[in-house]
Write an enzyme that holds these catalytic residues in place. Structure first.
Site, PDB file in Angstrom:
ATOM      1  N   GLY A  83      43.074  51.349  35.906  1.00 33.78           N
ATOM      2  CA  GLY A  83      41.810  51.071  36.820  1.00 33.78           C
ATOM      3  C   GLY A  83      42.026  51.362  37.981  1.00 33.78           C
ATOM      4  O   GLY A  83      43.015  51.629  38.571  1.00 33.78           O
ATOM      5  N   GLN A  88      39.814  51.364  46.600  1.00 32.46           N
ATOM      6  CA  GLN A  88      41.185  51.890  46.946  1.00 32.46           C
ATOM      7  C   GLN A  88      41.341  53.069  47.237  1.00 32.46           C
ATOM      8  O   GLN A  88      42.459  53.703  47.622  1.00 32.46           O
ATOM      9  CB  GLN A  88      41.595  51.586  45.633  1.00 32.46           C
ATOM     10  CG  GLN A  88      42.007  50.096  45.138  1.00 32.46           C
ATOM     11  CD  GLN A  88      42.547  49.948  43.799  1.00 32.46           C
ATOM     12  OE1 GLN A  88      41.905  50.117  42.700  1.00 32.46           O
ATOM     13  NE2 GLN A  88      43.963  49.798  43.786  1.00 32.46           N
ATOM     14  N   CYS A 145      49.445  46.617  41.497  1.00 29.82           N
ATOM     15  CA  CYS A 145      48.395  47.240  42.019  1.00 29.82           C
ATOM     16  C   CYS A 145      48.815  48.421  42.451  1.00 29.82           C
ATOM     17  O   CYS A 145      49.746  48.470  43.289  1.00 29.82           O
ATOM     18  CB  CYS A 145      47.808  46.125  42.930  1.00 29.82           C
ATOM     19  SG  CYS A 145      46.227  46.822  43.551  1.00 29.82           S
ATOM     20  N   LEU A 146      47.976  49.592  42.444  1.00 26.51           N
ATOM     21  CA  LEU A 146      48.076  50.749  42.940  1.00 26.51           C
ATOM     22  C   LEU A 146      48.019  50.643  44.748  1.00 26.51           C
ATOM     23  O   LEU A 146      48.560  51.417  45.070  1.00 26.51           O
ATOM     24  CB  LEU A 146      47.139  51.736  42.607  1.00 26.51           C
ATOM     25  CG  LEU A 146      47.362  52.317  41.024  1.00 26.51           C
ATOM     26  CD1 LEU A 146      46.244  53.187  40.625  1.00 26.51           C
ATOM     27  CD2 LEU A 146      48.649  52.700  40.599  1.00 26.51           C
ATOM     28  N   HIS A 187      40.972  42.340  37.790  1.00 23.20           N
ATOM     29  CA  HIS A 187      41.738  42.584  38.764  1.00 23.20           C
ATOM     30  C   HIS A 187      40.910  43.867  39.572  1.00 23.20           C
ATOM     31  O   HIS A 187      40.755  43.941  40.791  1.00 23.20           O
ATOM     32  CB  HIS A 187      42.966  43.698  38.219  1.00 23.20           C
ATOM     33  CG  HIS A 187      43.824  44.132  39.226  1.00 23.20           C
ATOM     34  ND1 HIS A 187      44.917  43.830  39.609  1.00 23.20           N
ATOM     35  CD2 HIS A 187      43.667  45.119  40.122  1.00 23.20           C
ATOM     36  CE1 HIS A 187      45.655  44.477  40.507  1.00 23.20           C
ATOM     37  NE2 HIS A 187      44.620  45.427  40.790  1.00 23.20           N
ATOM     38  N   GLU A 188      40.281  44.823  39.039  1.00 26.44           N
ATOM     39  CA  GLU A 188      39.299  45.476  39.654  1.00 26.44           C
ATOM     40  C   GLU A 188      38.051  45.218  40.020  1.00 26.44           C
ATOM     41  O   GLU A 188      37.642  45.512  41.465  1.00 26.44           O
ATOM     42  CB  GLU A 188      38.977  46.810  38.409  1.00 26.44           C
ATOM     43  CG  GLU A 188      40.168  47.522  37.828  1.00 26.44           C
ATOM     44  CD  GLU A 188      41.032  48.075  38.909  1.00 26.44           C
ATOM     45  OE1 GLU A 188      40.608  48.306  39.852  1.00 26.44           O
ATOM     46  OE2 GLU A 188      42.157  48.030  38.333  1.00 26.44           O
ATOM     47  N   HIS A 191      38.866  43.719  43.460  1.00 23.76           N
ATOM     48  CA  HIS A 191      38.875  44.493  44.360  1.00 23.76           C
ATOM     49  C   HIS A 191      37.566  44.711  45.114  1.00 23.76           C
ATOM     50  O   HIS A 191      37.512  45.044  46.433  1.00 23.76           O
ATOM     51  CB  HIS A 191      39.317  46.046  43.778  1.00 23.76           C
ATOM     52  CG  HIS A 191      40.643  46.101  43.853  1.00 23.76           C
ATOM     53  ND1 HIS A 191      41.524  46.159  44.882  1.00 23.76           N
ATOM     54  CD2 HIS A 191      41.349  46.635  43.060  1.00 23.76           C
ATOM     55  CE1 HIS A 191      42.967  46.370  44.388  1.00 23.76           C
ATOM     56  NE2 HIS A 191      43.032  46.607  43.168  1.00 23.76           N
TER      57      HIS A 191
HETATM   58 ZN   LIG Z   1      44.640  46.917  42.229  1.00 22.65          ZN
END
Ligand SMILES: [Zn+2]
Length: 227
Positions: A83, A88, A145-146, A187-188, A191
């Site tokens: 995702g 991000q 998380c990226l 999670h997304e 963000h």
């Molecule tokens: Zn993340």
């Protein structure tokens, strides 16, 4: 916020293809994958802590947003991740993309995938999503998380959620999700509200990826199935 990073992408692509001047205004998406340095912003960047703004239906149909969605898909796949939210990559807009192959790439056994209720989810786009939990049951698993590269922690998430959103065509969609897919959605969408998993984690479980594999994975696997 303007769509500045897209022009930065274009400039970068032009600058890195030596001797070649792109005559088209289109970003060469293959370059995002092969030439671009990782465009994902890391924790500490204020864009990750801002409330992202909604898009109008007209904006959703614009060439800029279509291009942004394509870039998000390529950046997510290149990372690789399951995702990605627009903040991000520096865009404070309520857009997320999701895709989970849930297969060999995860390096998880069938048993681990089943424990997480992790099944393949095809690529799709969420715009202006509204999340509601279905029931109060939460399940604990490690996630990463990226935008917090190199770390992971145990986070309690609702096992089942509903998400209402618009898709990339501006059509209303409603998703009932369970297990890992429900976790990805939570999670997304966090963000888009300036929330990172590190705000919700059991802080004593915060680990480097290496230490998670060394000290926590066995415990994670041994855990009884969450009910
Ligand atoms: Zn993340």
């Amino acid at each position: 916020m303007s769509i500045l990073p897209l022009s930065v992408f274009r400039l970068h692509c032009q600058a890195t293809t030596t001797g070649k001047i792109h005559t088209s205004n289109q970003t060469d998406l293959t370059l995002v994958k092969t030439v671009m340095p990782n465009p994902i912003v890391q924790t500490g960047h204020p864009v990750l802590r801002a409330e992202a703004r909604e898009l109008t239906r007209d904006e959703i149909k614009s060439a800029e947003i279509r291009e942004l969605i394509e870039i998000m898909r390529e950046v997510m796949r290149a990372a690789p991740g399951v995702g990605l939210a627009a903040p991000q990559i520096g865009e404070s807009l309520r857009i997320a993309v999701i895709e989970d192959e849930a297969g060999e790439k995860t390096k998880m056994s069938e048993e681990e995938l089943n424990l997480r209720e992790r099944y393949p989810v095809p690529f799709h786009v969420l715009i202006n999503p509204i999340l509601t939990n279905i029931g109060d049951e939460k399940v604990d698993f490690f996630e990463g998380c990226l935008s917090v590269t190199g770390f992971a922690a145990n986070v309690a998430r609702y096992r089942e959620v509903n998400v209402r959103a618009l898709n990339e065509k501006g059509e209303e969609i409603s998703i009932d999700a369970k297990g890992w897919y429900a976790r990805i959605l939570q999670h997304e969408i966090d963000h888009l509200n300036g929330i990172l998993y590190i705000d919700r984690m059991y802080s004593t479980t915060f680990s480097t990826v290496e230490n998670k594999a060394r000290y926590w994975d066995a415990l994670d696997r041994a855990k009884p199935s969450p009910e």
